[in-house]
Design a protein around this motif. Structure first.
Motif, short mmCIF file in Angstrom:
data_model
loop_
_atom_site.label_atom_id
_atom_site.label_comp_id
_atom_site.label_asym_id
_atom_site.label_seq_id
_atom_site.Cartn_x
_atom_site.Cartn_y
_atom_site.Cartn_z
N LEU A 45 0.83 -1.20 0.00
CA LEU A 45 0.00 0.00 0.00
C LEU A 45 0.87 1.26 0.00
CD1 LEU A 45 -2.60 -1.16 2.64
CD2 LEU A 45 -2.92 -1.02 0.16
N VAL A 68 -9.74 7.05 0.04
CA VAL A 68 -9.70 5.62 -0.26
C VAL A 68 -10.80 4.86 0.47
CG1 VAL A 68 -8.23 3.57 -0.16
CG2 VAL A 68 -7.20 5.81 -0.57
N SER A 130 -8.66 0.10 -6.71
CA SER A 130 -9.03 1.49 -6.46
C SER A 130 -7.81 2.40 -6.45
CB SER A 130 -9.78 1.58 -5.12
OG SER A 130 -10.16 2.90 -4.85
N LEU A 131 -6.70 1.88 -5.92
CA LEU A 131 -5.45 2.64 -5.85
C LEU A 131 -4.64 2.54 -7.14
CD1 LEU A 131 -4.43 1.62 -2.24
CD2 LEU A 131 -5.13 3.90 -2.99
#
Length: 142
Positions: A45, A68, A130-131
């Motif tokens: 992450l 997020v 999503s990231l």
């Protein structure tokens, strides 16, 4: 402070984090962070790795996490504490997406201040999508 009071204080401090997110004032939780706060999250992450110092969580995580995680779709599966240690198994919506993610967050609170969080994500692929992190759970080299 006796064990019951310590446990109650730990629950209050950790719950303050989630409630601040739900109330769209997540950065207010910064006042609960010990200066030596340690953040540990999966390396894949953007905020992953081990980070020493409350400033990282206060300045890098708290203001950006709502981009997020959708705290409006937050819920507890399990939330308990024993003395200074708390575990919250939580569900979050992903901001701008229909998917939900389950996260296990392990906290330590001492004298009214959070001193660390260790975070594990269950089935994080929707979060990685999503990231815009490619499949394979690896971050690009800096």
């Amino acid at each position: 402070m006796d064990m019951i009071s310590t446990t109650k204080n730990t629950l209050e401090v950790v719950d303050a984090y989630y409630q601040a997110g739900v109330e769209k004032r997540l950065t207010d939780f910064g006042s609960y962070l010990h200066d030596d706060f340690v953040t540990t999250a999966p390396n894949y992450l953007p905020w992953g790795g081990v980070h020493h110092g409350g400033a990282f969580f206060r300045e890098q995580v708290l203001p950006n996490l709502p981009d997020v995680l959708d705290f409006g779709r937050f819920s507890y599966d399990v939330f308990f504490a024993n003395g200074e240690n708390a575990i919250a198994l939580v569900n979050f919506g992903l901001t701008g997406r229909d998917e939900m993610i389950k996260i296990s967050e392990h906290w330590t609170v001492r004298d009214g201040k959070a001193i660390n969080i260790w975070v594990a994500y269950f089935e994080p692929q929707a979060l990685l999508d999503s990231l815009k992190i490619p499949h394979g759970l690896t971050r690009a080299a800096a």
